[in-house]
Enzyme design. Structure first.
Site, PDB file in Angstrom:
ATOM      1  NE  ARG A 158      -4.164  -1.745   0.282  1.00 33.00           N
ATOM      2  CZ  ARG A 158      -4.237  -2.881  -0.386  1.00 33.00           C
ATOM      3  NH1 ARG A 158      -3.233  -3.229  -1.190  1.00 33.00           N
ATOM      4  NH2 ARG A 158      -5.285  -3.677  -0.256  1.00 33.00           N
ATOM      5  CD  GLU A 187      -3.071   3.071  -5.489  1.00 34.44           C
ATOM      6  OE1 GLU A 187      -3.932   2.211  -5.776  1.00 34.44           O
ATOM      7  OE2 GLU A 187      -2.014   2.833  -4.866  1.00 34.44           O
ATOM      8  CG  HIS A 206      -3.132  -0.958  -6.952  1.00 35.09           C
ATOM      9  ND1 HIS A 206      -3.555  -0.294  -5.822  1.00 35.09           N
ATOM     10  CD2 HIS A 206      -2.958  -2.252  -6.576  1.00 35.09           C
ATOM     11  CE1 HIS A 206      -3.642  -1.144  -4.805  1.00 35.09           C
ATOM     12  NE2 HIS A 206      -3.276  -2.333  -5.245  1.00 35.09           N
TER      13      HIS A 206
END
Length: 245
Positions: A158, A187, A206
């Protein structure tokens, strides 16, 4: 912190046993982490941008993972899947986990409480730990300063685990070799963010766990847990409300 915690659902049902998808996508994410690390160590970002033959310029920067020491911070499902990939090409793995219980395949396992001794001892770092209040900015200015100027930092966990501002500074001043990021903070990473402009950064959106692979892997994970539940066996990836994952 994971959204399923911040939503407040889990504390609302104290008698329900919750599990997560942890480990369900471990192999695809581990494969992506290896690709990012290899690309960085082999100096591919600059070579892919080249428009002419530049052997004398590139060759001194091309490294190898053979005999390199790679630290895996958060040696859970992803880390355990990544270890044999790294050892197969001759790398030595130092695993960091919460308990310090030896991780199969790792040359050494360090408990999270002693993580501070890890940074100066490794050549590269893969971040694969869960996002909790305790792991926020786990990799910051002090940690980056202890790495080698040739070290690559890979994050497939993360974005919150790395202090983005500190990372940008370390990349700009040559404190580390580069970064491979499948996750960022913030993000999605905004257009115009400094990370987009740095030549020693690889950013993927991602997608280490691609959508076309996600459903089948998750279905297999759920099916395994259902079988375990019916048989009265220990469930895979139970959620610990105290730890936050």
């Amino acid at each position: 912190v994971e959204e399923f915690f911040t939503s407040g659902v889990i504390p609302r049902y104290p008698d329900v046993r919750f599990t997560s998808a942890a480990g369900a996508f471990a192999h695809t994410v581990a494969e992506h982490a290896l690709a990012l690390l290899l690309a960085g160590v082999r100096y591919l970002p600059e070579q892919l941008r080249a428009d002419r033959w530049r052997t004398s310029e590139f060759a001194p920067h091309v490294g190898t993972l053979r005999h390199a020491t790679v630290g895996i911070v958060g040696a859970g499902g992803i880390g355990r899947a990544l270890i044999p990939m790294l050892t197969a090409i001759g790398a030595r793995v130092v695993a960091v986990n919460r308990s310090g219980t030896p991780v199969p395949g790792a040359a050494e396992t360090i408990p999270a409480a002693n993580i501070g001794e890890t940074w100066s001892r490794v050549d590269h770092v893969v971040v694969a730990a869960p996002a909790t209040p305790a792991t926020a900015h786990l990799v910051g200015e002090a940690e980056l300063a202890q790495l080698k100027p040739t070290s690559w930092v890979i994050n497939v966990a993360r974005g919150s685990l790395i202090d983005t501002e500190a990372l940008v500074q370390a990349l700009r001043n040559g404190a580390i070799g580069g970064a491979g990021l499948d996750v960022t903070d913030p993000e999605p990473l905004p257009t115009g963010h400094p990370l987009w402009t740095l030549p020693n950064v690889i950013i993927t959106p991602h997608d280490s766990n691609p959508p076309q692979r996600r459903e089948a892997a998750f279905a297999e994970h759920v099916a395994n847990n259902v079988r375990r539940f019916v048989a009265g066996q220990e469930l895979i990836a139970p959620i610990d409300p105290i730890s936050g994952y």
